[in-house]
Design a protein around this motif. Sequence first.
Motif, PDB file in Angstrom:
ATOM      1  N   ASN A  25       0.812  -1.222   0.000  1.00 28.55           N
ATOM      2  CA  ASN A  25       0.000   0.000   0.000  1.00 28.55           C
ATOM      3  C   ASN A  25       0.847   1.273   0.000  1.00 28.55           C
ATOM      4  OD1 ASN A  25      -2.546  -1.148  -0.147  1.00 28.55           O
ATOM      5  ND2 ASN A  25      -2.689  -1.439   2.059  1.00 28.55           N
ATOM      6  N   ASN A  26       2.175   1.113   0.107  1.00 27.80           N
ATOM      7  CA  ASN A  26       3.063   2.278   0.116  1.00 27.80           C
ATOM      8  C   ASN A  26       4.105   2.228  -0.986  1.00 27.80           C
ATOM      9  OD1 ASN A  26       2.523   4.084   2.673  1.00 27.80           O
ATOM     10  ND2 ASN A  26       2.172   1.970   3.284  1.00 27.80           N
TER      11      ASN A  26
ATOM     12  N   ASP B 207      -4.372   2.958  -5.733  1.00 25.89           N
ATOM     13  CA  ASP B 207      -4.552   2.362  -4.416  1.00 25.89           C
ATOM     14  C   ASP B 207      -5.980   1.844  -4.256  1.00 25.89           C
ATOM     15  OD1 ASP B 207      -6.178   4.446  -3.612  1.00 25.89           O
ATOM     16  OD2 ASP B 207      -4.636   5.445  -2.430  1.00 25.89           O
ATOM     17  N   ASP B 208      -6.201   1.102  -3.161  1.00 26.87           N
ATOM     18  CA  ASP B 208      -7.484   0.418  -2.963  1.00 26.87           C
ATOM     19  C   ASP B 208      -8.651   1.382  -2.776  1.00 26.87           C
ATOM     20  OD1 ASP B 208      -6.049  -1.890  -3.147  1.00 26.87           O
ATOM     21  OD2 ASP B 208      -6.262  -2.480  -1.053  1.00 26.87           O
ATOM     22  N   ILE B 209      -8.382   2.565  -2.255  1.00 23.18           N
ATOM     23  CA  ILE B 209      -9.484   3.509  -2.009  1.00 23.18           C
ATOM     24  C   ILE B 209     -10.175   3.852  -3.329  1.00 23.18           C
ATOM     25  CG2 ILE B 209     -10.077   5.874  -1.313  1.00 23.18           C
ATOM     26  CD1 ILE B 209      -8.319   5.670   1.007  1.00 23.18           C
ATOM     27  N   ASP B 210      -9.378   4.107  -4.358  1.00 19.52           N
ATOM     28  CA  ASP B 210      -9.960   4.442  -5.665  1.00 19.52           C
ATOM     29  C   ASP B 210     -10.921   3.345  -6.107  1.00 19.52           C
ATOM     30  OD1 ASP B 210      -8.287   6.672  -5.809  1.00 19.52           O
ATOM     31  OD2 ASP B 210      -6.676   5.512  -6.732  1.00 19.52           O
ATOM     32  N   TYR B 211     -10.450   2.102  -5.962  1.00 21.89           N
ATOM     33  CA  TYR B 211     -11.257   0.974  -6.415  1.00 21.89           C
ATOM     34  C   TYR B 211     -12.539   0.843  -5.590  1.00 21.89           C
ATOM     35  CZ  TYR B 211     -12.657  -3.567  -8.075  1.00 21.89           C
ATOM     36  OH  TYR B 211     -13.377  -4.586  -8.633  1.00 21.89           O
ATOM     37  N   LEU B 212     -12.385   0.926  -4.259  1.00 22.36           N
ATOM     38  CA  LEU B 212     -13.546   0.750  -3.377  1.00 22.36           C
ATOM     39  C   LEU B 212     -14.586   1.847  -3.600  1.00 22.36           C
ATOM     40  CD1 LEU B 212     -11.667  -0.399  -0.149  1.00 22.36           C
ATOM     41  CD2 LEU B 212     -13.300  -1.762  -1.466  1.00 22.36           C
ATOM     42  N   LEU B 213     -14.116   3.069  -3.816  1.00 20.57           N
ATOM     43  CA  LEU B 213     -15.068   4.169  -4.044  1.00 20.57           C
ATOM     44  C   LEU B 213     -15.863   3.948  -5.332  1.00 20.57           C
ATOM     45  CD1 LEU B 213     -13.040   7.316  -2.907  1.00 20.57           C
ATOM     46  CD2 LEU B 213     -14.993   6.259  -1.750  1.00 20.57           C
TER      47      LEU B 213
ATOM     48  N   LYS C 183     -17.043   1.282  -6.213  1.00 15.66           N
ATOM     49  CA  LYS C 183     -18.023   0.217  -5.943  1.00 15.66           C
ATOM     50  C   LYS C 183     -19.086   0.651  -4.938  1.00 15.66           C
ATOM     51  CE  LYS C 183     -16.134  -2.914  -8.513  1.00 15.66           C
ATOM     52  NZ  LYS C 183     -16.837  -3.565  -9.608  1.00 15.66           N
ATOM     53  N   LYS C 184     -19.175   1.940  -4.700  1.00 18.62           N
ATOM     54  CA  LYS C 184     -20.069   2.465  -3.668  1.00 18.62           C
ATOM     55  C   LYS C 184     -21.514   1.964  -3.804  1.00 18.62           C
ATOM     56  CE  LYS C 184     -19.279   5.743  -0.427  1.00 18.62           C
ATOM     57  NZ  LYS C 184     -18.437   6.927  -0.426  1.00 18.62           N
TER      58      LYS C 184
END
Lengths: 465, 196
Positions: free
Chosen positions: B112-113, B175-181, B183-184
Amino acid sequence: MGKTLFDKVWDAHVVDSVQNGPQILYIDKHLIHEVTSPQAFNELEARGIPVFRSNQIVATADHNTPTINQDLPIKDELSRKQLEQLSANCAKNDITLYELGHKYNGIVHVMAPELGITQPGMTMVCGDSHTSTHGAFGTIAFGIGTSQVAQVFASQCLLLTKPKSLRVTVNGKLKNGVLPKDVILYIISKLGTNSGTGYFCEYAGDVFENMSMEGRMTVCNMSIEMGARGGMIAPDETTFEYVKGREFAPKGEAFEKKVSYWKTLPTDDDAVFDKEYYFDAEDIEPMVTYGTNPGMGIKISETIPVDDNASFKKSLEYMNFEAGESLIDKPINFVFIGSCTNSRIEDFRVAANFIKGKQKAHNVTAWLVPGSKQVEAQIINEGLKDIFEDAGFELRQPGCSACLAMNDDKIPQGEYCVSTSNRNFEGRQGQGSRTILASPLVAAATAVAGKIVDVTKDIETLELA
Amino acid sequence: MEKFTTLTSRAIPLTIENIDTDQIIPARFLKATDKQGFGDNVFRDWRFDKHGNINKDFSLNNPTYSGSILVAGDNFGCGSSREHAAWALVGYGFKVIVSSFFADIFKGNALNNGLLPVQVSEGFLKTLLDTIETHPETKLEVNLENQTISISNSDVSESFDIDPYKKTCMINGYDDIDYLLSKKEQIEAFEAEKTY
């Protein structure tokens, strides 16, 4: 083929799967504290992303808090700022915070179960590797990094690859004086510190079935010390009885409905695990560690093994121990009873039962640090505080304290500490400190004798809770 | 997150096994509320004694060794979930960590970094450590696209595994945040329909 407890809880929480990749796992409860959350809040703020489900987040201050004079302003500027930032972030994002001094404040893995926030069948995460503790309720609970804290803030989900399954079965009757801490230290000493990496562990067998919730939490807490992200125990009547009536537990009909669901969670008879281990309860004795990882443990009656491995030798050199020697009679100047592993009321009852009518040895500094304000209140109400103080022990205020020594509770350079915490890494309890992990009973006995003693020799006379 | 494709660099050996995140960054340095400055304190208690004097025997302090690849003993990154360990290694200048085994949480934090954990066989790890210790000028080549790690100017090479999704993230700096957002809607639908 049947499903494991882990499969059932996991499968119920999968939102979607990425093709040839991880799954999106929904998280029911997110616990946060001051040390691993600030950078996650910063990340969201910098990217203009709001917290998605603030009502599923609970915060406490525990890692970096003093254990004396909690009513006074914190002297250390960085620590004070870190706590202020937690308060500000929680206020801004409408997150429930049990800050220092609040009647529900405590170590995150002690306060959440005692408030009924932790319930069977849930998924729970926290930026702390000992989140595995909550698995004692049949919960999928595991530690995450700060980037993942930000992901849960943003989406209440995580992207994860389903881990493999491992089951550790211990059957038989535990000997008198053998506590849950000894059971898990024994398992880790047999399996090693990375045997569980890539796996989620289930503990099964009558030893765990007969254990209290406090004991089960001690066991699951240390799953990460064998590398497993989490450990679980099937929910049963002991679990339901513990959860019932707690502050945030479902009430009345809603509770009964939940119980009927929770009863469907235990592993099916025909479920298959990727790896299985079996141990005999009769073989377990009070345990102590002699090295610098939790897998380096022996029965208190055994001697330190001999090994030519360079890292093993480095570890003994750090501890100033010799291969082949016994730890019995080693003089000890510090004893710590506390941490998310062993700071629940049962742990203090065990210690008080042993200590009652005895005196702490003069050479020993003994810190008793309750896991929460509620445990502290119980210690006082049950009269244990008087027993401790009459014996010369110091009861401090709740927090993580000398387990990781982020605050002022540090063991001095070169000193040994018999500690009920979970990690004996180099310098874990203060620069140059030497940690010996043990149960609350062994810790109490050490404090009274001023040296490590074989509590099994005393076993006929022991009266435990 | 910074993108990662290939890296050719000298490497620093650290032959100790079971290096826990308390050694990578001791707890007393976890009071900061941002990600800066942790590199100064990476392996603090191995690099310096209690008086702040440099421990010359420690490989990171040995001028013979340099580079942005750390080659470490088995079970690297065990213990605490502190992502500060990954920030400290990145802050110090490492881009790749090579070991025969990584602890789960550390591995995730590293990825993640933009810090690539390269897991190799025990035999290959020993070859790398022996080569670096006898020829510190040796360069290693890490190719994420091909999933290989090699000793430059030699035919010594091994392939490594990485989750295909994480590989795509590293190569593209996602990063994972982009992907998860993204899928909101599905997440909200899950919440509305969940059965437990």
